[in-house]
Write an enzyme that holds these catalytic residues in place. Sequence first.
Site, short mmCIF file in Angstrom:
data_model
loop_
_atom_site.label_atom_id
_atom_site.label_comp_id
_atom_site.label_asym_id
_atom_site.label_seq_id
_atom_site.Cartn_x
_atom_site.Cartn_y
_atom_site.Cartn_z
N LYS A 150 -0.78 -4.76 17.25
CA LYS A 150 0.43 -5.07 16.50
C LYS A 150 0.93 -6.45 16.91
O LYS A 150 1.06 -6.74 18.11
CB LYS A 150 1.51 -4.02 16.77
CG LYS A 150 1.16 -2.62 16.31
CD LYS A 150 1.23 -2.46 14.82
CE LYS A 150 1.12 -1.00 14.41
NZ LYS A 150 1.25 -0.83 12.94
N LYS A 246 -2.76 6.67 3.70
CA LYS A 246 -1.91 7.47 4.58
C LYS A 246 -1.31 8.60 3.75
O LYS A 246 -0.78 8.36 2.66
CB LYS A 246 -0.77 6.62 5.18
CG LYS A 246 -1.23 5.57 6.17
CD LYS A 246 -0.04 4.77 6.69
CE LYS A 246 -0.46 3.72 7.70
NZ LYS A 246 0.68 2.85 8.10
#
Length: 329
Positions: A150, A246
């Site tokens: 990230k 997702k």
Amino acid sequence: MHRTLRAQHDRFALTHPFRISRGVKTQADVVTVTIADGDVVGQGEGVPYPRYDETIEKTLAEIEGVRAAIEGGADRAALQALLQPGAARNAVDCALWDLEARRAGRSVAELIGAPEPHRLASALTVVIDTPQAMAVAAKAMASAPLLKVKVDAIDPEAQLREVRAAAPDCRLIVDPNESWDEALLRGIEPLLVELRTDLLEQPVSAGADEWLEGFTPAIPICADEAVHVAADLDVVARRYQVVNVKLDKSGGLTAALELANATRARGLGLMTGCMVSSSLSIAAALHVARMSDFVDLDGPIWLAEDRAGGVRDEGGMLLPPERGFWGTP
């Protein structure tokens, strides 16, 4: 038999803060749906996401709005029209899958006509911190096959160089969570190539990605926030090379499988991702993961205590839940 539906807010504390470009969380807030039909009980989980204007309260209200239909016998096909894609539909859809499998005495894999979930490589996440702290985290995961890093727009070069130096052999996904702009992306591409980056996930805002239609990236770019359901692919396929499925975005396993199959049919790469969740979310996502080039299902690994019998991580390899946990009679 008469069906009953119950939805509740559950919290799971995290072992460490989960920090990305748009914020930090210290607990996983999920909605658990339980549908009982006599003695047969199915469960599902959804994770409301503020990025999509979702909250626990809104999600519970959405589920309450379809209670009568579900308790009256509405199936997964009917559910697709009753709720919009999102966490509420995901929780109910997955509960219906679980209920269907248990009632039939067959696993969800058997119902789909697919292999049972198996051990697979799933990304371990290095969250945003100082470059030095990220290096420490990466070093601890350096033997894993796949890392997801990230980053934001503040100092991604230093962060990525430190991570790669600490974990020289892992495959690498870089995820700015929409925090970059076109100039930053174009400027950092040589570094991404130098660091042997395998995938760049949603670097720019899904609302400002039109320029990607004329862009040939040096590293495959994966759509995350830009894609929710199969209908999005007409636009997404012109801008991205990989699609991140997702269940909380698509609104359940039913729509996720449709999106995954449509993605493959277009010749695009496929990734399976998750929110920070318990294993109840991941058990269903494993049925998309089996089709995927990249798997990022480490949500439960961040929990101080997961649901009993859930998935386990062994050095970046994800082991499926115990039989009977979800989707298996």
